[in-house]
Design a protein around this motif. Structure first.
Motif, PDB file in Angstrom:
ATOM      1  N   ASN A  60       0.852  -1.183   0.000  1.00  0.00           N
ATOM      2  CA  ASN A  60       0.000   0.000   0.000  1.00  0.00           C
ATOM      3  C   ASN A  60       0.893   1.240   0.000  1.00  0.00           C
ATOM      4  O   ASN A  60       1.961   1.236   0.614  1.00  0.00           O
ATOM      5  CB  ASN A  60      -0.930   0.003   1.224  1.00  0.00           C
TER       6      ASN A  60
ATOM      7  N   VAL B  17       0.741   5.815  -0.072  1.00  0.00           N
ATOM      8  CA  VAL B  17      -0.130   6.950   0.258  1.00  0.00           C
ATOM      9  C   VAL B  17       0.340   8.210  -0.466  1.00  0.00           C
ATOM     10  O   VAL B  17       1.524   8.561  -0.392  1.00  0.00           O
ATOM     11  CB  VAL B  17      -0.144   7.197   1.781  1.00  0.00           C
TER      12      VAL B  17
ATOM     13  N   GLU C  66      -4.830   6.518  -0.321  1.00  0.00           N
ATOM     14  CA  GLU C  66      -4.102   5.256  -0.182  1.00  0.00           C
ATOM     15  C   GLU C  66      -4.503   4.375  -1.352  1.00  0.00           C
ATOM     16  O   GLU C  66      -5.683   4.321  -1.713  1.00  0.00           O
ATOM     17  CB  GLU C  66      -4.480   4.546   1.130  1.00  0.00           C
TER      18      GLU C  66
ATOM     19  N   LEU D  78      -3.391   0.418  -3.468  1.00  0.00           N
ATOM     20  CA  LEU D  78      -2.573  -0.797  -3.467  1.00  0.00           C
ATOM     21  C   LEU D  78      -1.859  -0.869  -4.801  1.00  0.00           C
ATOM     22  O   LEU D  78      -2.417  -0.495  -5.827  1.00  0.00           O
ATOM     23  CB  LEU D  78      -3.456  -2.031  -3.276  1.00  0.00           C
TER      24      LEU D  78
ATOM     25  N   TYR E  23     -10.282  -5.011   1.617  1.00  0.00           N
ATOM     26  CA  TYR E  23      -9.221  -4.122   2.088  1.00  0.00           C
ATOM     27  C   TYR E  23      -9.790  -2.851   2.693  1.00  0.00           C
ATOM     28  O   TYR E  23     -10.638  -2.194   2.090  1.00  0.00           O
ATOM     29  CB  TYR E  23      -8.243  -3.776   0.948  1.00  0.00           C
TER      30      TYR E  23
ATOM     31  N   LEU F 152      -5.562   2.113   5.766  1.00  0.00           N
ATOM     32  CA  LEU F 152      -4.384   2.080   6.637  1.00  0.00           C
ATOM     33  C   LEU F 152      -4.562   2.987   7.847  1.00  0.00           C
ATOM     34  O   LEU F 152      -4.038   2.720   8.920  1.00  0.00           O
ATOM     35  CB  LEU F 152      -3.177   2.564   5.813  1.00  0.00           C
ATOM     36  N   PHE F 153      -5.312   4.071   7.635  1.00  0.00           N
ATOM     37  CA  PHE F 153      -5.429   5.083   8.691  1.00  0.00           C
ATOM     38  C   PHE F 153      -6.750   4.980   9.437  1.00  0.00           C
ATOM     39  O   PHE F 153      -7.793   4.689   8.835  1.00  0.00           O
ATOM     40  CB  PHE F 153      -5.327   6.489   8.093  1.00  0.00           C
TER      41      PHE F 153
ATOM     42  N   ARG G  34      -2.989   2.033  11.482  1.00  0.00           N
ATOM     43  CA  ARG G  34      -3.677   0.914  12.151  1.00  0.00           C
ATOM     44  C   ARG G  34      -2.723  -0.029  12.901  1.00  0.00           C
ATOM     45  O   ARG G  34      -1.775  -0.542  12.293  1.00  0.00           O
ATOM     46  CB  ARG G  34      -4.471   0.078  11.126  1.00  0.00           C
TER      47      ARG G  34
ATOM     48  N   ASN H 273      -0.477  -4.664   6.352  1.00  0.00           N
ATOM     49  CA  ASN H 273       0.605  -4.275   7.263  1.00  0.00           C
ATOM     50  C   ASN H 273      -0.012  -3.494   8.430  1.00  0.00           C
ATOM     51  O   ASN H 273      -0.980  -2.757   8.242  1.00  0.00           O
ATOM     52  CB  ASN H 273       1.649  -3.419   6.540  1.00  0.00           C
TER      53      ASN H 273
END
Lengths: 490, 490
Positions: free
Chosen positions: A150, A152, A166, A168, B65, B68-69, B120, B150
């Motif tokens: 991933n 950003v 974000e 992938l 998915y 991440l945040f 996360r 991740n």
């Protein structure tokens, strides 16, 4: 029209958003610009990953994993690179929260990082800092590594799949002893991408080089594949960069050559992302919903039983059992949608919306006649076919659909490459027809920028197969030796 | 001893670090606590992923998915959860860098986020906030979703694979209509993990429940599998949590039941991580290097040619070509190491270090005799075997090795579960033998904490198969009805 989907002619952009949401591909999350990729959408992405990963391995690459975070100082080491990414990166400054005493959770100012960390927007810097420890001699080269990760980029205007904060992707990062080898690698990976786009996504692409202005920040040369969407806008579907020795110099990565000399290593990087999902959707889908090429469809065939009695249902079940056995042998993915909470018409609409390439409807009369109704999503045609040999027909039809979807996109794309020799004609095509415009350009960044300001069109690429041809720049009238492709783009 | 590897008896911890580095599995990165997973190590992780992913799908799960945040406010919604993770999370506060005018790249204070974002450490909060939009009625349940991702936990003391600031994992997050279904799911996934550990990693595990003190932050019940390493310390290899309605309540996720009532949804979450790599390494490897179970070895068989002349080499090549054809048919992964830059002895040591289960050496005399030399990594034994039928022998031997590695670990583990009935004996075993200590405990958090303070041992789990048995707590003498397992742990 699919349930609640705006038509393309009414509002193409809204059509796209509606489709992504209604077909259960993705949705916006509570975090600005970050998406949730839903199971059905992720299933398509997983297929893309599996096929690409196999190709990467066949071309000698292995996967590895590098840190999410990049120290600010690393990030700044390559001047063009930091210039290109600094304005859109998420910065980690602290490593702890605390209770402020009155019950609120706040950032603990005592836990401030000595050096801020950047959430990777791309990994050249952290990877080349690592490669420094991996390379001593020519025997350690080439390094052929890929990473699925991933990344950003803090984009201000985001759209599901096409531009998200974000996303992938995979990023290949290779290290070579010679310039020639690195150039060859970057061209090889462009070919892998182009073949994937055409054979699997069924999206025709033009292979080309970016102009200096559109190059990746830190690259000497950026190769790209450019696709055309149904609204006449281009979409960059993958890039492969020849990085020269820029990162090797920034991170001091040298090797001892066969001749015993210390030399800087040559680099490439290449990537495709979840943006491909956007390309896939916009290249083929229609007002009824998704149209998926069979090679990427999580479900290739849906079977809907039509019955009134339990006895009829039981007979259909046993026919379907047999069919499924054959599907498994032939590796055809299927769903038997025998939910008793929904009527057949509802199911037809749902699977149409989700782009399942083939639908089989089978009822009591079909069982008597030894037939089924077979419906194609791409052509929206139905026919009655014999049960005898059905799996073979389906297998063949899936191939035909894959090819048909590609040919349709190819025809559209080819009919939307227009040669022009004047700025008037250029603007006219851009306004009234769209697509790629093939024209002469004087080779300067300035002209490119001015055309962009005036028309929003950019140079998508200098096609790799462009012929040498004398002409004059449509904007400045200065001499030019080959045509480039302009378009408005995503 | 392997090249440059400290022996286990000398310094177990150093042995582990040496091995991870020398076998090319991973290395520390320039970012504090974050590792680089190198291609050879990542190849093992990819195999773990593929096998687990298949099992998740077989048990009805799909992948998706999520961002991440996590907005700070979400993170704080479940009281126990934020309590558990707040002190170790990376916080994003800004979204841009800028040039400060004198050429330095600094954080742009004008680009401060209104609300800080947490990278996360686990995704319950962002996922349950998303599920809120996915669930209306019982028909929308269950949701059976997994994510490969991740995550970041800002640990102060880190060790490659075992405890890193960033690690890779999968996290399953499921939503159910009833408590029973959710409990069943969390138990099912524990079984998936246990079977994976034993059948694939060849690591025997004890299935148990965590005590309140060791539970996941926000869970009503945490199930775990506990493995034993060769130094007598335990390692938690996977957890599966029954979360009750805690997250549904925190994020207001309700559904209309069949009976038309509004109820909160029931939840589970479960995960394993790159920590499994640490378990794999420490459970089986020796002073010569890695010992890999064949089911996870990226290379199952290495073939080393031994020759003096080009003619000999050509003959060996043609024998190897034929053998490789059979390997491909049998899906045996192999490497033909015919590098001419290294001598056979060097290659032997290298592949031993990297844990390749079987090594074939073949020389000119072997060709005359119709034999090869076959060496097993696990037993460090060699034998001469006939070329005739070699692929079958290898296939069978790989199975035998897989089983042997497991049995060896099982024997060690079983001989390191010691029942004690006094605190003196407890401390004696802990100091002089290690392993799991089975003893009575009074069920209080206080006792558990005091034992930990005094001995560093924690309750690893209350085994699921524990018998009811009257006894007294080794520490307080209070009554107890079942034994628990204590150990020092990673």
């Amino acid at each position: 029209m699919g349930k609640g989907i705006t038509s393309r002619s009414e509002d193409y952009s809204q059509w796209y958003n509606d489709l992504v949401i209604k077909a259960d591909l993705a949705e916006n999350s509570a975090v600005r610009g970050c998406m949730v990729i839903k199971p059905y959408g992720y299933g398509i992405w997983e297929r893309m990953q599996a096929i690409l990963d196999k190709r990467f391995k066949e071309t000698g690459h292995t996967n590895a994993y590098f840190p999410l975070f990049i120290p600010k100082s690393f990030f700044s080491k390559e001047a063009a690179h930091v210039e290109g990414f600094a304005t859109e990166c998420a910065v980690v400054t602290h490593y702890r929260l605390k209770n402020d005493g009155s019950g609120n959770i706040v950032v603990d100012e005592d836990a401030k990082l000595e050096e801020e960390l950047i959430v990777r927007p791309t990994s050249e810097t952290i990877i080349w800092n690592t490669y420094k420890g991996w390379v001593e001699s020519y025997r350690d080269l080439p390094i052929l590594v890929n990473q699925w990760a991933n990344v950003v980029r803090w984009e201000m205007r985001t759209r599901l799949f096409l531009r998200t904060a974000e996303f992938l992707w995979q990023e290949g990062h290779t290290a070579h002893a010679t310039r020639e080898e690195a150039v060859e690698e970057s061209e090889r990976m462009l070919d892998v991408y182009a073949e994937f786009a055409e054979k699997i996504l069924a999206v025709p692409v033009i292979r080309g080089r970016k102009t200096e202005n559109e190059r990746f920040a830190g690259a000497l040369d950026t190769y790209c594949i450019e696709a055309l969407m149904q609204d006449g806008k281009a979409l960059q579907a993958g890039t492969s960069h020849f990085l020269g020795q820029n990162f090797a110099k920034a991170f001091d990565v040298k090797f001892t050559s066969k001749e015993g000399k210390q030399e800087h290593v040559w680099a490439t990087s290449w990537g495709v992302s979840t943006r491909l999902m956007g390309a896939l959707i916009m290249a083929h889908s229609d007002d009824q919903g998704l149209v998926l090429p069979p090679k990427l469809a999580p479900i290739q065939v849906v079977i809907v039983p039509i019955y009134k009695t339990d006895e009829e249902k039981a007979k259909i079940d046993s026919f379907v059992d047999e069919l499924i056995r054959e599907f498994k042998q032939k590796d055809i993915s299927y769903k038997y949608d025998d939910r008793d909470t929904q009527r057949p018409g509802f199911k037809f609409a749902e699977w149409e919306l989700k782009g399942v390439p083939l639908r089989i409807a089978v009822g009591a009369r079909d069982l008597q006649n030894g037939t089924v109704e077979l419906a194609r999503r791409d052509t929206q045609t139905k026919e009655t076919v014999a049960q005898e040999g059905l799996a073979v027909i389906i297998e063949n039809t899936l191939d035909i659909i894959q090819e048909n979807i590609y040919q349709k996109a190819l025809q559209y794309r080819d009919s939307h490459i227009t040669e022009v020799d004047s700025y008037e004609a250029f603007k006219d095509v851009l306004e009234n027809k769209g697509g790629f415009i093939s024209c002469h350009w004087d080779g300067t960044v300035e002209t490119e920028k001015r055309v962009k300001e005036e028309t929003k069109a950019t140079i998508r690429c200098i096609p790799l197969d462009a012929q040498q041809e004398d002409g004059v720049c449509i904007f400045t009238g200065k001499p030019s030796t080959q045509r480039v492709l302009f378009a408005k783009a995503y």
